[in-house]
Design a protein around this motif. Structure first.
Motif, PDB file in Angstrom:
ATOM      1  N   GLY A  17     -36.174 -47.252 -21.587  1.00 14.68           N
ATOM      2  CA  GLY A  17     -36.763 -47.949 -22.801  1.00 14.68           C
ATOM      3  C   GLY A  17     -38.009 -48.304 -22.648  1.00 14.68           C
ATOM      4  N   ASP A  35     -39.762 -48.189 -26.004  1.00 12.97           N
ATOM      5  CA  ASP A  35     -39.564 -46.774 -26.619  1.00 12.97           C
ATOM      6  C   ASP A  35     -38.085 -46.526 -26.417  1.00 12.97           C
ATOM      7  OD1 ASP A  35     -39.292 -44.554 -27.947  1.00 12.97           O
ATOM      8  OD2 ASP A  35     -41.174 -43.494 -27.155  1.00 12.97           O
ATOM      9  N   THR A  36     -37.107 -46.798 -27.545  1.00 16.30           N
ATOM     10  CA  THR A  36     -35.731 -46.664 -27.258  1.00 16.30           C
ATOM     11  C   THR A  36     -35.367 -45.435 -28.249  1.00 16.30           C
ATOM     12  OG1 THR A  36     -35.384 -48.034 -29.292  1.00 16.30           O
ATOM     13  CG2 THR A  36     -35.279 -49.204 -26.891  1.00 16.30           C
ATOM     14  N   SER A  37     -36.115 -44.719 -28.474  1.00 18.24           N
ATOM     15  CA  SER A  37     -35.752 -43.361 -29.013  1.00 18.24           C
ATOM     16  C   SER A  37     -34.850 -42.576 -28.008  1.00 18.24           C
ATOM     17  CB  SER A  37     -37.023 -42.626 -29.332  1.00 18.24           C
ATOM     18  OG  SER A  37     -37.645 -42.168 -28.200  1.00 18.24           O
ATOM     19  N   ARG A  38     -34.132 -41.456 -28.505  1.00 15.49           N
ATOM     20  CA  ARG A  38     -33.168 -40.597 -27.656  1.00 15.49           C
ATOM     21  C   ARG A  38     -34.059 -39.928 -26.652  1.00 15.49           C
ATOM     22  NH1 ARG A  38     -28.198 -37.663 -28.200  1.00 15.49           N
ATOM     23  NH2 ARG A  38     -28.580 -35.723 -27.105  1.00 15.49           N
ATOM     24  N   HIS A  68     -37.809 -50.155 -31.523  1.00 16.50           N
ATOM     25  CA  HIS A  68     -37.869 -49.960 -32.930  1.00 16.50           C
ATOM     26  C   HIS A  68     -37.205 -48.809 -33.400  1.00 16.50           C
ATOM     27  CE1 HIS A  68     -40.922 -53.276 -33.154  1.00 16.50           C
ATOM     28  NE2 HIS A  68     -41.256 -52.797 -32.248  1.00 16.50           N
ATOM     29  N   ALA A  69     -36.722 -47.919 -32.504  1.00 20.00           N
ATOM     30  CA  ALA A  69     -35.989 -46.585 -32.844  1.00 20.00           C
ATOM     31  C   ALA A  69     -34.751 -46.979 -33.508  1.00 20.00           C
ATOM     32  CB  ALA A  69     -35.553 -45.878 -31.776  1.00 20.00           C
ATOM     33  N   GLU A 118     -29.584 -44.002 -33.164  1.00 17.36           N
ATOM     34  CA  GLU A 118     -30.196 -43.276 -32.287  1.00 17.36           C
ATOM     35  C   GLU A 118     -30.112 -43.376 -30.946  1.00 17.36           C
ATOM     36  OE1 GLU A 118     -34.526 -41.032 -31.461  1.00 17.36           O
ATOM     37  OE2 GLU A 118     -34.114 -41.855 -33.409  1.00 17.36           O
ATOM     38  N   THR A 119     -30.672 -44.705 -30.558  1.00 16.06           N
ATOM     39  CA  THR A 119     -30.596 -45.144 -29.331  1.00 16.06           C
ATOM     40  C   THR A 119     -29.061 -45.355 -28.674  1.00 16.06           C
ATOM     41  OG1 THR A 119     -32.181 -46.844 -29.834  1.00 16.06           O
ATOM     42  CG2 THR A 119     -30.878 -47.378 -27.882  1.00 16.06           C
TER      43      THR A 119
END
Length: 325
Positions: A86, A97-100, A129-130, A134-135
């Motif tokens: 992340g 960045d905790t997007s998939r 912020h994701a 999704e995380t």
């Protein structure tokens, strides 16, 4: 061989770890390869199993160092490897960045650097912020694909911990959140307010980072900032400075007084206070040499008298309400 580290279960999960963990934040920068190797050898010889790392530590060098050790220094199956995801570097800056996509890219990179097919515990390094679903879906994929045995979070406050855990429990088949790691020491007791109660409610383990107050509780800063310390470096001065103010000095003096009376070092007193605090699974020790590990191994047979533990509670922020439950 002397004292050895005991074991503890990580919350209500099936994962067990040594009751002290080895942190690697300084590996590849302040801790050189030969010192890291000596630390791991001594740690494993003493029954230690949990090693905590992250792609952000040394920009991946901490994981690379550990991965190289699997070739000749230590057996992979003897360790419980915890890493994170992340934090990424973009244009020289570290961002969350905790997007998939970002999380799974981090995990694949970690596995490559660690030279292993799986990690024992994979943690979201920070709240991002994701969208949370999704995380957490990335955590589910990591477990179902076999890339991670268990999943956890790091630096989540109480409501964030509860939200993530509740989401994962809402539908059968999702990977449960088994642990959280946040800062916790006699100089940083905020976790007692909401994080620790949340972990207890959800049956999760707790890994305190910086249990020695970023090194300040060792007493090394009592008369100034010594040369060669983290506080004397340009890249870690910001990390130590918040605990060099008068309130922290008073706590350090109380720890030193307790140590004198108990025949312990200040570092041992501070460590044992965290290790044996209610809800703690395993403090993460950021030692930089095998010699620095010895006092904590010696402390395996040490405990603080209840009246001393409570006195340190009082001087560092007030009673720990969970201590007498």
């Amino acid at each position: 061989m002397g004292a050895t580290f005991g074991e503890r279960s990580v919350g209500f999960s099936g994962l067990t770890v040594s009751r002290a963990g080895l942190g690697t934040m300084t590996w590849g920068r302040d801790t050189h390869a030969e010192d890291a190797r000596a630390c791991v050898h001594r740690f494993v010889d003493a029954g230690g199993s949990l090693i905590d790392t992250a792609p952000a530590y040394g920009r991946g060098e901490a994981e690379r160092l550990l991965g190289r050790m699997f070739r000749s220094d230590v057996q992979r199956e003897d360790l419980v490897i915890a890493t994170k995801a992340g934090f990424v570097f973009r244009e020289g800056a570290r961002v969350v960045d905790t997007s998939r996509a970002a999380l799974l890219d981090d995990l694949r990179g970690s596995l490559e650097r660690l030279r292993t097919d799986y990690v024992d515990l994979w943690q979201v390094h920070a709240w991002g912020h994701a969208p949370l679903d999704e995380t957490l879906a990335a955590l589910d994929f990591a477990v179902t694909s076999g890339m991670a045995r268990y999943v956890g979070v790091s630096n989540f406050v109480g409501w964030q911990t509860a939200t993530a855990s509740t989401w994962q429990r809402a539908v059968p088949g999702r990977a449960p959140i088994v642990s959280n790691q946040v800062e916790y020491s006699l100089l940083a007791r905020r976790a007692e307010v909401e994080v620790l109660p949340a972990l207890q409610h959800f049956g999760m383990g707790f890994f305190p980072w910086s249990p020695l107050g970023r090194g300040v509780l060792t007493g090394k800063y009592r008369t100034g900032v010594p040369r060669g310390s983290r506080g004397a470096t340009q890249h870690f001065h910001w990390y130590v400075e918040p605990y060099l103010e008068p309130r922290s000095r008073a706590v350090v003096e109380a720890v030193a007084k307790a140590a004198d009376g108990l025949g312990m070092t200040p570092a041992q007193v501070a460590y044992v206070w965290v290790r044996d605090a209610p809800g703690v699974t395993a403090p993460l020790l950021g030692v930089r040499s095998a010699a620095h590990l010895e006092p904590y191994l010696e402390a395996e047979d040490m405990t603080l008298p209840p009246e001393i533990a409570r006195a340190l509670d009082d001087v560092s922020g007030g009673p720990n309400e969970a201590r007498d439950l």
